[in-house]
Design a protein around this motif. Structure first.
Motif, PDB file in Angstrom:
ATOM      1  N   GLU A  91       0.674  -1.157   0.194  1.00 20.17           N
ATOM      2  CA  GLU A  91       0.175   0.034  -0.246  1.00 20.17           C
ATOM      3  C   GLU A  91       1.183   0.851   0.219  1.00 20.17           C
ATOM      4  O   GLU A  91       0.378   2.272   0.691  1.00 20.17           O
ATOM      5  N   LEU A  92       2.206   0.822  -0.850  1.00 17.21           N
ATOM      6  CA  LEU A  92       2.628   2.208  -0.662  1.00 17.21           C
ATOM      7  C   LEU A  92       3.737   2.318  -1.590  1.00 17.21           C
ATOM      8  O   LEU A  92       3.864   1.266  -2.480  1.00 17.21           O
ATOM      9  N   THR A  93       4.414   3.520  -2.271  1.00 20.32           N
ATOM     10  CA  THR A  93       5.137   3.561  -2.877  1.00 20.32           C
ATOM     11  C   THR A  93       6.611   4.085  -2.413  1.00 20.32           C
ATOM     12  O   THR A  93       6.557   5.292  -1.911  1.00 20.32           O
ATOM     13  N   VAL A  94       7.916   3.816  -3.050  1.00 19.66           N
ATOM     14  CA  VAL A  94       8.929   4.431  -2.739  1.00 19.66           C
ATOM     15  C   VAL A  94       9.393   5.459  -3.636  1.00 19.66           C
ATOM     16  O   VAL A  94       9.143   4.772  -4.572  1.00 19.66           O
ATOM     17  N   ARG A  95       9.413   6.641  -3.438  1.00 19.71           N
ATOM     18  CA  ARG A  95      10.039   7.509  -3.626  1.00 19.71           C
ATOM     19  C   ARG A  95      11.638   8.027  -3.364  1.00 19.71           C
ATOM     20  O   ARG A  95      12.045   8.013  -2.386  1.00 19.71           O
ATOM     21  N   GLU A  96      12.583   8.541  -4.651  1.00 24.84           N
ATOM     22  CA  GLU A  96      14.050   8.606  -4.488  1.00 24.84           C
ATOM     23  C   GLU A  96      14.340   9.998  -4.197  1.00 24.84           C
ATOM     24  O   GLU A  96      14.191  10.844  -6.309  1.00 24.84           O
ATOM     25  N   GLY A  97      14.428  10.894  -3.942  1.00 25.79           N
ATOM     26  CA  GLY A  97      14.839  12.002  -3.803  1.00 25.79           C
ATOM     27  C   GLY A  97      16.060  12.675  -4.766  1.00 25.79           C
ATOM     28  O   GLY A  97      17.358  11.944  -4.445  1.00 25.79           O
ATOM     29  N   SER A  98      16.990  13.818  -4.783  1.00 28.29           N
ATOM     30  CA  SER A  98      17.602  14.028  -5.360  1.00 28.29           C
ATOM     31  C   SER A  98      19.078  13.468  -4.988  1.00 28.29           C
ATOM     32  O   SER A  98      19.767  14.342  -4.788  1.00 28.29           O
ATOM     33  N   ALA A  99      18.584  14.001  -3.099  1.00 35.74           N
ATOM     34  CA  ALA A  99      20.134  14.275  -2.113  1.00 35.74           C
ATOM     35  C   ALA A  99      19.675  12.502  -2.086  1.00 35.74           C
ATOM     36  O   ALA A  99      21.261  12.089  -1.540  1.00 35.74           O
ATOM     37  N   GLY A 100      19.338  11.789  -2.580  1.00 39.90           N
ATOM     38  CA  GLY A 100      19.181  10.647  -2.212  1.00 39.90           C
ATOM     39  C   GLY A 100      18.488   9.312  -0.897  1.00 39.90           C
ATOM     40  O   GLY A 100      18.308   8.508  -0.609  1.00 39.90           O
ATOM     41  N   ASN A 101      17.173  10.758  -0.624  1.00 37.58           N
ATOM     42  CA  ASN A 101      16.281  10.200   0.940  1.00 37.58           C
ATOM     43  C   ASN A 101      15.354   9.279  -0.198  1.00 37.58           C
ATOM     44  O   ASN A 101      15.240   9.800  -1.078  1.00 37.58           O
ATOM     45  N   LEU A 102      14.540   8.940   0.854  1.00 34.92           N
ATOM     46  CA  LEU A 102      13.807   8.293   0.081  1.00 34.92           C
ATOM     47  C   LEU A 102      12.622   8.461   1.198  1.00 34.92           C
ATOM     48  O   LEU A 102      12.918   8.542   2.560  1.00 34.92           O
ATOM     49  N   ALA A 103      11.013   8.223   0.751  1.00 37.92           N
ATOM     50  CA  ALA A 103      10.322   8.905   0.687  1.00 37.92           C
ATOM     51  C   ALA A 103       8.843   7.692   0.787  1.00 37.92           C
ATOM     52  O   ALA A 103       8.641   7.029  -0.836  1.00 37.92           O
ATOM     53  N   ALA A 104       8.374   6.598   1.488  1.00 37.17           N
ATOM     54  CA  ALA A 104       7.521   5.955   0.933  1.00 37.17           C
ATOM     55  C   ALA A 104       5.892   6.566   1.195  1.00 37.17           C
ATOM     56  O   ALA A 104       5.352   6.689   2.213  1.00 37.17           O
ATOM     57  N   VAL A 105       4.914   6.549   0.066  1.00 36.36           N
ATOM     58  CA  VAL A 105       4.040   7.636   0.467  1.00 36.36           C
ATOM     59  C   VAL A 105       3.065   6.923  -0.282  1.00 36.36           C
ATOM     60  O   VAL A 105       2.450   5.667  -0.707  1.00 36.36           O
ATOM     61  N   ASP A 106       1.736   6.924   0.216  1.00 35.95           N
ATOM     62  CA  ASP A 106       1.041   6.602   0.771  1.00 35.95           C
ATOM     63  C   ASP A 106      -0.101   7.033  -1.108  1.00 35.95           C
ATOM     64  O   ASP A 106       0.473   7.458  -1.896  1.00 35.95           O
ATOM     65  N   ALA A 107      -1.543   6.400  -1.501  1.00 35.34           N
ATOM     66  CA  ALA A 107      -2.742   6.723  -2.194  1.00 35.34           C
ATOM     67  C   ALA A 107      -2.629   8.241  -2.653  1.00 35.34           C
ATOM     68  O   ALA A 107      -2.695   8.219  -4.010  1.00 35.34           O
ATOM     69  N   ASP A 108      -2.723   9.180  -1.969  1.00 31.87           N
ATOM     70  CA  ASP A 108      -3.315  10.389  -1.390  1.00 31.87           C
ATOM     71  C   ASP A 108      -1.573  10.706  -1.834  1.00 31.87           C
ATOM     72  O   ASP A 108      -1.700  11.920  -1.766  1.00 31.87           O
ATOM     73  N   GLY A 109      -0.570  10.630  -1.414  1.00 30.69           N
ATOM     74  CA  GLY A 109       0.245  11.182  -1.759  1.00 30.69           C
ATOM     75  C   GLY A 109       1.318  11.896  -0.270  1.00 30.69           C
ATOM     76  O   GLY A 109       2.387  12.348  -0.419  1.00 30.69           O
ATOM     77  N   LYS A 110       1.201  11.307   0.601  1.00 21.22           N
ATOM     78  CA  LYS A 110       0.933  11.395   1.718  1.00 21.22           C
ATOM     79  C   LYS A 110       2.404  10.054   2.302  1.00 21.22           C
ATOM     80  O   LYS A 110       1.712   8.901   1.770  1.00 21.22           O
ATOM     81  N   THR A 111       3.323  11.166   2.605  1.00 16.79           N
ATOM     82  CA  THR A 111       4.024  10.350   2.956  1.00 16.79           C
ATOM     83  C   THR A 111       4.521   9.463   5.224  1.00 16.79           C
ATOM     84  O   THR A 111       3.731  10.165   5.481  1.00 16.79           O
ATOM     85  N   VAL A 112       3.973   8.207   4.421  1.00 13.56           N
ATOM     86  CA  VAL A 112       4.236   7.604   5.378  1.00 13.56           C
ATOM     87  C   VAL A 112       5.519   6.914   6.236  1.00 13.56           C
ATOM     88  O   VAL A 112       5.625   6.732   7.670  1.00 13.56           O
ATOM     89  N   PHE A 113       6.606   6.694   5.890  1.00 15.40           N
ATOM     90  CA  PHE A 113       7.764   6.350   6.144  1.00 15.40           C
ATOM     91  C   PHE A 113       8.565   7.201   5.508  1.00 15.40           C
ATOM     92  O   PHE A 113       8.522   7.512   4.111  1.00 15.40           O
ATOM     93  N   ARG A 114       9.927   7.591   5.970  1.00 12.22           N
ATOM     94  CA  ARG A 114      10.822   8.591   5.210  1.00 12.22           C
ATOM     95  C   ARG A 114      12.400   8.140   5.909  1.00 12.22           C
ATOM     96  O   ARG A 114      12.650   7.710   7.002  1.00 12.22           O
ATOM     97  N   ALA A 115      13.513   8.234   5.205  1.00 12.43           N
ATOM     98  CA  ALA A 115      15.204   7.855   5.174  1.00 12.43           C
ATOM     99  C   ALA A 115      16.152   8.736   4.768  1.00 12.43           C
ATOM    100  O   ALA A 115      15.691   9.588   3.118  1.00 12.43           O
ATOM    101  N   PRO A 116      16.977   9.723   5.700  1.00 13.89           N
ATOM    102  CA  PRO A 116      17.933  10.400   4.980  1.00 13.89           C
ATOM    103  C   PRO A 116      18.861   9.473   4.402  1.00 13.89           C
ATOM    104  O   PRO A 116      18.446   8.403   4.286  1.00 13.89           O
ATOM    105  N   PRO A 117      19.464  10.244   3.230  1.00 12.71           N
ATOM    106  CA  PRO A 117      20.985   9.880   2.395  1.00 12.71           C
ATOM    107  C   PRO A 117      21.512   8.770   3.275  1.00 12.71           C
ATOM    108  O   PRO A 117      22.001   9.230   4.223  1.00 12.71           O
TER     109      PRO A 117
END
Length: 248
Positions: free
Chosen positions: A186-212
Motif C-alpha cells: 500500500e506504499l510507493t517509494v520515491r527517491e529524492g535528488s539527495a538520495g533520501n527516500l519517501a514511502a508514500v500512500d495512495a494520496d501522496g502522503k509520506t508514511v515513512f521516510r529516510a535521509p541519505p
C-alpha cells in the motif's frame, strides 16, 4: 447554584440526556478545584484536561509519543527495548509503529515496519546470524568479514548501521554497494535528488521516510585505541506523525 459533583452529574432523571465524559470531567474539576483528564480523548501524543472553571479544556500535545496502543486495547508507556518473540523474530516491547526484526537466517527480512496496514520491508542480501540483543539494539555479527550489522529501534522507527572493524574490511569491494531488498504494501517509494527516500500512500502522503545513507571514520585522537575504525551505510527514517527519528 453550587458546583455539580460527579455523582450528581451522573445521576439523571428519566428522559434527561446523560452527560458526556467531557461534561462529567468539567463537573469533577469544578468541584475538586483541580483539572481532570478526559481519558477518552487520549491519543499517542495528546492529552485533554477539563479545567476547574467548569467551562474550558486544555490540550497538551507532545512532539513524540507519550503512550502507545496495547494490542488488546488501552494504552501503555512506550518501550523500544528489543525482545525475542515466540515466532523467532525480534521486536520492541511497545512502540508507536509495529516493527519486526530478523531472528537470524534467510527466511525473514532484516526489518519490517507497519503503520495502519501500510508496510515497508527491508531485506539483507544473504543469511543473517542470530542477533545479540542489548537494550534497543540487535547486533548481527560478521555479516561480512570483520563487519557487523546493528539495528536500533526507537519508539517510532529504527536505524541500521554497518560497523566496519578493520581497514582491510573497509577495502572489501562488497561494501562499495550493498543491494538491500525493499518491499512495500500500500506504499510507493520515491527517491529524492539527495538520495533520501519517501514511502508514500495512495494520496501522496509520506508514511515513512529516510535521509541519505552516510559513511564516516570513527577514529579519535592519535594514539587512542579504536574498536570500530570505520562506520558505514547509516540510513534513518520515521513515520510522519512526529519528527524524524532513525528508522531504516
Amino acid at each position: 447554584m453550587g458546583p455539580i459533583s460527579l455523582a450528581e452529574a451522573t445521576t439523571v432523571t428519566e428522559g434527561s440526556p446523560a452527560l458526556s465524559e467531557g461534561q462529567q470531567a468539567l463537573a469533577e474539576a469544578q468541584q475538586s478545584g483541580q483539572r481532570v483528564e478526559v481519558t477518552g480523548e487520549r491519543s499517542e501524543r495528546t492529552t485533554v484536561f477539563a479545567n476547574p472553571d467548569g467551562f474550558t479544556f486544555t490540550l497538551e500535545e507532545s512532539s513524540v509519543p507519550v503512550r502507545v496502543a496495547k494490542p488488546d486495547g488501552g494504552w501503555q508507556a512506550p518501550d523500544p527495548t528489543l525482545e525475542a518473540r515466540a515466532d523467532g523474530t525480534v521486536g520492541p516491547k511497545a512502540s508507536a509503529a509495529e516493527m519486526v526484526f530478523s531472528g537470524g537466517g534467510s527466511n525473514d527480512p532484516l526489518a519490517e515496519i507497519t503503520n495502519r496496514g501500510r508496510s515497508l520491508e527491508l531485506g539483507w542480501p544473504g543469511d543473517l546470524p542470530e542477533p545479540e540483543l542489548d537494550g534497543t539494539s540487535a547486533l548481527y555479527r560478521e555479516v561480512l568479514p570483520d563487519v557487523d550489522l546493528q539495528v536500533t529501534a526507537s519508539t517510532e522507527g529504527f536505524r541500521h548501521l554497518l560497523l566496519v572493524k578493520t581497514p582491510e574490511a573497509a577495502a572489501n569491494p562488497e561494501l562499495e554497494r550493498i543491494d538491500y531488498t525493499l518491499k512495500t504494501s500500500e506504499l510507493t517509494v520515491r527517491e529524492g535528488s539527495a538520495g533520501n527516500l519517501a514511502a508514500v500512500d495512495a494520496d501522496g502522503k509520506t508514511v515513512f521516510r529516510a535521509p541519505p545513507a552516510q559513511m564516516w571514520d570513527s577514529a579519535g585522537a592519535a594514539g587512542e585505541q579504536q574498536t570500530t575504525p570505520l562506520g558505514a551505510a547509516l540510513q534513518s527514517a520515521a513515520t510522519t506523525e512526529g519528527p524524524v527519528t532513525p528508522l531504516v
